[in-house]
Scaffold this active site. Sequence first.
Site, mmCIF file in Angstrom:
data_model
loop_
_atom_site.group_PDB
_atom_site.id
_atom_site.type_symbol
_atom_site.label_atom_id
_atom_site.label_comp_id
_atom_site.label_asym_id
_atom_site.label_seq_id
_atom_site.Cartn_x
_atom_site.Cartn_y
_atom_site.Cartn_z
ATOM 1 N N ARG A 1 0.824 -1.221 0.000
ATOM 2 C CA ARG A 1 0.000 0.000 0.000
ATOM 3 C C ARG A 1 0.852 1.262 0.000
ATOM 4 N NH1 ARG A 1 -4.888 -2.151 3.898
ATOM 5 N NH2 ARG A 1 -6.183 -2.881 2.173
ATOM 6 N N LYS B 1 -18.376 -16.036 3.254
ATOM 7 C CA LYS B 1 -19.816 -15.982 3.524
ATOM 8 C C LYS B 1 -20.643 -15.396 2.389
ATOM 9 C CE LYS B 1 -19.386 -13.811 7.539
ATOM 10 N NZ LYS B 1 -19.887 -13.165 8.754
ATOM 11 N N GLY C 1 -9.976 -7.949 0.023
ATOM 12 C CA GLY C 1 -8.684 -7.981 0.705
ATOM 13 C C GLY C 1 -7.998 -9.327 0.578
ATOM 14 N N GLY D 1 -13.809 -3.580 0.761
ATOM 15 C CA GLY D 1 -15.154 -3.177 1.179
ATOM 16 C C GLY D 1 -15.699 -2.059 0.297
HETATM 17 P P1 ADP Z 1 -12.299 -11.101 0.280
HETATM 18 O O1 ADP Z 1 -11.528 -10.493 1.431
HETATM 19 O O2 ADP Z 1 -11.435 -11.302 -0.931
HETATM 20 O O3 ADP Z 1 -13.593 -10.382 0.011
HETATM 21 P P2 ADP Z 1 -13.582 -13.001 2.026
HETATM 22 O O4 ADP Z 1 -13.143 -12.173 3.198
HETATM 23 O O5 ADP Z 1 -15.000 -13.036 1.684
HETATM 24 O O6 ADP Z 1 -12.709 -12.583 0.726
HETATM 25 O O7 ADP Z 1 -13.166 -14.514 2.264
HETATM 26 C C1 ADP Z 1 -11.853 -14.910 2.501
HETATM 27 C C2 ADP Z 1 -11.770 -16.099 3.410
HETATM 28 O O8 ADP Z 1 -12.632 -17.154 2.998
HETATM 29 C C3 ADP Z 1 -10.384 -16.661 3.410
HETATM 30 O O9 ADP Z 1 -9.784 -16.381 4.658
HETATM 31 C C4 ADP Z 1 -10.594 -18.159 3.194
HETATM 32 O O10 ADP Z 1 -9.824 -18.974 4.066
HETATM 33 C C5 ADP Z 1 -12.067 -18.355 3.471
HETATM 34 N N1 ADP Z 1 -12.586 -19.562 2.787
HETATM 35 C C6 ADP Z 1 -12.467 -19.869 1.496
HETATM 36 N N2 ADP Z 1 -13.030 -21.081 1.247
HETATM 37 C C7 ADP Z 1 -13.505 -21.555 2.418
HETATM 38 C C8 ADP Z 1 -14.180 -22.755 2.825
HETATM 39 N N3 ADP Z 1 -14.469 -23.717 1.952
HETATM 40 N N4 ADP Z 1 -14.517 -22.890 4.120
HETATM 41 C C9 ADP Z 1 -14.226 -21.905 5.000
HETATM 42 N N5 ADP Z 1 -13.596 -20.751 4.685
HETATM 43 C C10 ADP Z 1 -13.243 -20.564 3.404
HETATM 44 MG MG MG Z 2 -11.810 -10.597 3.525
#
Ligand code: ADP
Ligand code: MG
Length: 401
Positions: A37, A198, A349, A372
Amino acid sequence: MRTLPDLLDRLAPGDRVLVRADLNVPLSDGSVRDDTRIRASLPTLRALLDARARVILCSHLGRPKGPDPALALGPVAQQLSELLGRPVAYVGDMPVGEASTGLVTGLEPGAVGLLENLRFDPREKANDPAFADGLVAGIDHFVNDAFGTCHRAHGSVVGTAERRPAYAGTLVSAELDALRGLRDAPDRPFWVILGGAKVSDKIGVIEHLAARVDGFVVGGGMANTFLAAQGVPIGGSRVEEEQVDTARSFLSAAGGPQWELPIDVICAPSLEAGHGEPWAVGEDPGPDRMILDIGPATIDRFCSVLAGARTIFWNGPLGVFEHPPFAGGTRALAEFLGDHEGRVVVGGGDSAAAVRTFGVAERVDHVCTGGGAALEYLEGKDLPGLAALEASARREGERSR
Ligand code: ADP
Ligand code: MG
């Protein structure tokens, strides 16, 4: 919205420019662990310094409840100074106070100073008027280069832009160029890869994009909820029971986009298992196994449906990629996207961390720095920080008429 080139056109040497940057970097043992960053903020800074502005930088770091020495910006000042190859004035203390005023008044043209962590002062998040007044005291122009905080109506994001002529920095401009295309007029076929923890985090984006995309590819923890909605047994996997109906309604919407869900997965009893077992979707993994990644047949399927896409947006890792036994799906899709001909934008992120981990960050068209904020933008929401920049441009336009 006015951008950095507009400011450079009117900037006089010696003008004081307040730059809200995103220097929210991870620290360990008093030094910067990942300076991505800080590096990202350099183009705006260099352009201003080359134009002999006096540059006052500010940022938040972490989530302090008040002054917290562990989250002070000293290590950031040091790293920034190394990257810029010139000293960075930094006084510590509070972002708005006697010491910071001294820093602002004492700077020479072409020099840069860094204020203390904005969130040491609770008035930053409250967008307190007196705090914003303090931030812009002695300042001629304001630049917002922190896209990741544009969805927050904080003092350094909104209060500042209301008080001084305000411009988008190069990072904010680049984020907007990348995201505007996705939100308004993406080249079709447009596919979205959804993963991550989620469904509930991403409902707004799914709803907004569903009308514009040709298809969704779903993996990660969120796929479990979609599989459950189809009546597929998912054993001990994480599932959001309260989102199953929502997932079902997404899948069955008439005239909706194509949905691609995993056809095989990698299961293990726990994250600590050390290795995963391939599992066909439809066979019950039983209560002692959970789904932690997509499987090889799914990787092939996903890559083949995505092959013809002219635009791809990726948000959310396809498995628990932080653990090597469950990183295969995320790595394979990252590598696929690195070689893909169409436009590829990565947001989120953890997704950004994944493309960096797998070495493809430089090979995709854009990696959003603010997860976000990017998602809220794609949901069609107005971001307060961007709205404040637009309002400033309107005010200045009226003044010059
Ligand atoms: P981003 O930050 O890119 O928006 P998220 O915060 O929604 O992504 O999700 C990231 C997390 O999801 C990671 O820490 C990863 O370990 C978790 N994850 C991915 N697949 C699974 C799974 N099958 N079960 C539980 N957690 C998962
Ligand atoms: Mg995340």
